[in-house]
Write an enzyme that holds these catalytic residues in place. Structure first.
Site, mmCIF file in Angstrom:
data_model
loop_
_atom_site.group_PDB
_atom_site.id
_atom_site.type_symbol
_atom_site.label_atom_id
_atom_site.label_comp_id
_atom_site.label_asym_id
_atom_site.label_seq_id
_atom_site.Cartn_x
_atom_site.Cartn_y
_atom_site.Cartn_z
ATOM 1 N N LYS A 7 65.345 36.572 -64.222
ATOM 2 C CA LYS A 7 64.076 35.390 -63.333
ATOM 3 C C LYS A 7 64.165 35.795 -62.084
ATOM 4 C CE LYS A 7 66.411 31.346 -60.681
ATOM 5 N NZ LYS A 7 65.217 31.694 -59.532
ATOM 6 N N ASN A 8 64.585 36.334 -61.071
ATOM 7 C CA ASN A 8 64.629 36.481 -59.596
ATOM 8 C C ASN A 8 64.264 38.436 -59.514
ATOM 9 O OD1 ASN A 8 65.740 34.608 -59.053
ATOM 10 N ND2 ASN A 8 67.538 35.062 -57.978
ATOM 11 N N CYS A 101 63.969 23.618 -49.595
ATOM 12 C CA CYS A 101 64.948 23.287 -50.831
ATOM 13 C C CYS A 101 66.378 22.623 -51.071
ATOM 14 C CB CYS A 101 64.372 24.200 -51.924
ATOM 15 S SG CYS A 101 65.904 25.451 -51.455
ATOM 16 N N ARG A 106 65.009 27.749 -45.752
ATOM 17 C CA ARG A 106 64.264 29.280 -46.605
ATOM 18 C C ARG A 106 62.986 29.539 -45.534
ATOM 19 N NH1 ARG A 106 65.595 28.576 -51.660
ATOM 20 N NH2 ARG A 106 65.825 30.750 -51.867
ATOM 21 N N ASP A 292 74.458 33.047 -55.483
ATOM 22 C CA ASP A 292 73.964 33.201 -56.996
ATOM 23 C C ASP A 292 75.207 32.499 -57.862
ATOM 24 O OD1 ASP A 292 70.594 34.412 -56.665
ATOM 25 O OD2 ASP A 292 71.243 32.430 -55.754
ATOM 26 N N ARG A 384 64.964 25.807 -65.151
ATOM 27 C CA ARG A 384 63.901 26.442 -64.158
ATOM 28 C C ARG A 384 64.547 28.412 -64.368
ATOM 29 N NH1 ARG A 384 64.325 26.043 -58.085
ATOM 30 N NH2 ARG A 384 63.217 27.550 -58.606
HETATM 31 C C1 EPZ Z 1 66.418 35.007 -53.195
HETATM 32 O O1 EPZ Z 1 65.682 34.128 -52.445
HETATM 33 C C2 EPZ Z 1 66.965 34.610 -54.580
HETATM 34 N N1 EPZ Z 1 65.739 33.762 -55.456
HETATM 35 C C3 EPZ Z 1 67.589 33.443 -54.548
HETATM 36 O O2 EPZ Z 1 68.064 32.825 -55.467
HETATM 37 C C4 EPZ Z 1 68.990 34.210 -53.942
HETATM 38 O O3 EPZ Z 1 69.916 33.256 -53.015
HETATM 39 C C5 EPZ Z 1 68.495 35.159 -52.073
HETATM 40 O O4 EPZ Z 1 67.100 35.817 -52.503
HETATM 41 C C6 EPZ Z 1 69.967 35.886 -52.097
HETATM 42 O O5 EPZ Z 1 70.225 36.835 -53.111
HETATM 43 C C7 EPZ Z 1 64.283 34.617 -55.917
HETATM 44 O O6 EPZ Z 1 64.577 35.870 -56.244
HETATM 45 C C8 EPZ Z 1 63.260 33.745 -56.352
HETATM 46 P P1 EPZ Z 1 66.794 35.853 -48.735
HETATM 47 P P2 EPZ Z 1 64.725 34.973 -50.382
HETATM 48 O O7 EPZ Z 1 65.265 36.017 -47.708
HETATM 49 O O8 EPZ Z 1 63.763 35.516 -51.671
HETATM 50 C C9 EPZ Z 1 67.037 34.128 -44.645
HETATM 51 C C10 EPZ Z 1 68.960 31.399 -57.487
HETATM 52 O O9 EPZ Z 1 69.021 30.098 -57.508
HETATM 53 N N2 EPZ Z 1 65.871 33.786 -44.324
HETATM 54 O O10 EPZ Z 1 67.324 36.470 -48.876
HETATM 55 O O11 EPZ Z 1 64.421 33.091 -50.359
HETATM 56 C C11 EPZ Z 1 66.845 32.559 -45.783
HETATM 57 O O12 EPZ Z 1 67.465 30.658 -45.308
HETATM 58 C C12 EPZ Z 1 68.081 31.647 -56.217
HETATM 59 O O13 EPZ Z 1 67.600 31.862 -58.132
HETATM 60 C C13 EPZ Z 1 64.621 33.984 -43.149
HETATM 61 O O14 EPZ Z 1 66.000 32.830 -41.895
HETATM 62 O O15 EPZ Z 1 66.568 34.103 -49.859
HETATM 63 C C14 EPZ Z 1 68.275 32.585 -46.218
HETATM 64 O O16 EPZ Z 1 69.313 31.571 -45.496
HETATM 65 C C15 EPZ Z 1 68.344 30.495 -54.623
HETATM 66 N N3 EPZ Z 1 63.369 34.093 -42.845
HETATM 67 C C16 EPZ Z 1 68.706 33.978 -46.354
HETATM 68 O O17 EPZ Z 1 67.911 34.957 -45.461
HETATM 69 C C17 EPZ Z 1 62.917 34.729 -43.370
HETATM 70 O O18 EPZ Z 1 62.081 35.857 -43.298
HETATM 71 C C18 EPZ Z 1 68.844 34.734 -47.380
HETATM 72 O O19 EPZ Z 1 67.371 34.480 -47.875
HETATM 73 C C19 EPZ Z 1 63.775 35.111 -44.535
HETATM 74 C C20 EPZ Z 1 64.812 34.342 -44.952
#
Ligand code: EPZ
Length: 416
Positions: A7-8, A101, A106, A292, A384
């Site tokens: 999915k990701n 969420c 996020r 995850d 989802r």
């Molecule tokens: C992706 O989310 C995945 N979603 C998430 O999977 C996964 O948990 C995550 O990567 C980490 O591996 C998809 O790919 C659709 P991040 P993403 O940017 O890109 C903070 C699932 O269950 N952050 O690596 O949103 C953020 O708040 C989902 O399939 C900032 O602060 O993850 C989080 O605490 C859940 N500022 C951390 O970094 C930013 O600009 C990791 O976020 C970006 C992120």
């Protein structure tokens, strides 16, 4: 059983297809609600999307709209991944701010800071991000991410592919889905090196072409979820369609928890004879233990012999699962970003509700071994991200079915 494409990764490949006029074909696409939403998003931007059994053809020739509507972005925060492609191809993008969420705020500050390094002007107001490229187009730059954010790495990759000059992303995310996206972009004619390492170098090119065919990488999180099902019930369970190397630490931890895991060419077989051993885990960006997989592993630790500490380092609020699991008799105490899990003899079936996608799947797993019936509500969260989750578990021998009120029912005298 066999897992689907990730999915990701699939969602980001669909967004990246917007970069080039013409029809790109993506195969091994999971049949899940999030893909339906992303298909609406790219169609709303003018692309034509044709779907046939687990394959997508996205023709982005007429993708000339730069606005991703609020109601779609609000439904799926991954829609933010159209930001990079729109700015790169059209020179501007107006995308609704993705909401937080259940698992955290996020934020997207790193996406924005990275794009600004490439010359993008960002205005935020009225719930929208308005991104505008300079008249001469994006300029390659050296960007260091504060945190190896998956989403920020992806938006920077898709924005930089046609920027003038070279872009370096330091402290980049290293997830297999990043590698999959880079392979897709290189098939479009991009020049990306280093994907999967902490430093990615992108040489800007003048134009891109649609992708003949790209197969989405196997879903390591879906695979990990079913491996934990095998660990909980004893197995043996064979999961195919993914690369064992993409679940390195997860498999290490399952072995330390007393499971036998044999890696195969296209998957793994898991079984367990003795008791579940308590194992500490801390989530980290790849190749660390995946956030995850945190809830699923907690379900396993809930019936371990002894106590384990599970530390969540990636999201600020990803322990809601523990509250629901406690309703099933688990002994979990949350201290900040640590969860102390004391294993219990047996969980007991109870009515529970899915707080989010992975926690929902983990509740179903817990129901597989709980004594008596477990009713899991709000399973739209699960649908989802997991294709035919209930059917796949039933094919492995789980005593599971849909209840009248959309709650799958699990358990009974012989839960597994
Ligand atoms: C992706 O989310 C995945 N979603 C998430 O999977 C996964 O948990 C995550 O990567 C980490 O591996 C998809 O790919 C659709 P991040 P993403 O940017 O890109 C903070 C699932 O269950 N952050 O690596 O949103 C953020 O708040 C989902 O399939 C900032 O602060 O993850 C989080 O605490 C859940 N500022 C951390 O970094 C930013 O600009 C990791 O976020 C970006 C992120």
């Amino acid at each position: 059983m066999r897992v689907e494409g990730a999915k990701n990764s699939a969602l980001k490949l669909m967004a990246a297809a917007l970069l080039a006029p013409g029809a790109s074909t993506i195969t091994n696409v999971p049949d899940i609600a999030d893909v339906d939403i992303m298909a609406e998003v790219v169609s709303g931007l003018g692309a034509r999307v044709e779907r046939s059994d687990h394959a997508l053809v996205i023709d982005a020739t007429d993708a000339t709209s730069y606005e991703a509507p609020y109601e779609l972005v609000a439904r799926m925060r991954a829609s933010i991944s159209v930001l990079g492609p729109l700015v790169a191809r059209l020179g501007r993008a107006r995308v609704a701010m993705p909401g937080g969420c259940a698992i955290g705020s996020r934020k997207i500050d790193m996406h924005i800071a990275g794009l600004q390094h490439l010359g993008v002007t960002i205005e935020i107001g009225h719930g929208f991000i308005l991104a505008t490229a300079p008249p001469m187009g994006l300029q390659g730059a050296d960007v260091t991410l504060e945190f190896p954010s998956v989403g920020a790495t992806e938006n920077l990759l898709t924005a930089a592919v046609t920027a003038r000059g070279t872009t370096t992303i330091d402290n980049a995310a290293r997830e297999p889905e990043i590698v999959d996206l880079a392979e897709f972009l290189n098939a479009m004619g991009a020049r990306i090196a280093g994907a999967g390492t902490q430093t990615i170098v992108i040489e800007g090119v003048d134009e891109l072409r649609p992708v003949e065919e790209h197969r989405v990488v196997g879903d390591r999180v879906e695979a990990g979820t079913f491996l934990v099902a095998g660990a909980l019930c004893g197995g043996p369970v064979t999961v195919r369609g993914f690369d064992c190397d993409h679940l390195g630490l997860t498999i290490d931890k399952l072995r330390k928890a007393g499971c036998i895991v044999d890696c195969l060419l296209d998957g793994a077989t898991i079984s367990r004879e003795g008791a579940v051993a308590a194992v500490d885990v801390q989530t980290l960006p790849h190749p660390g233990f995946p956030t995850d997989m945190q809830a699923q592993f907690m379900a396993l630790m809930a019936i371990a012999e002894g106590s384990s500490v599970i530390t969540e380092n990636v999201f600020e609020n990803r322990f809601m699962f523990a509250d629901e699991l406690s309703r099933m008799g688990a002994d979990v105490r949350i201290e900040g970003h640590h969860a102390l899990v004391r294993g219990v003899e047996q969980l007991s079936g109870a009515p529970v509700r899915c707080p989010d996608l992975r926690a929902g799947a983990a509740l179903v797993l817990a129901g597989l071994v709980a004594d008596g019936e477990t009713r899991v509500g709000d399973i739209h969260h699960i649908e989802r991200g997991y294709e035919r989750f209930v059917d796949k578990l039933a094919s492995l021998g789980a005593n599971i079915g849909y209840a009248w009120d959309d709650m799958p029912v699990l358990g009974g005298e012989n839960p597994c």
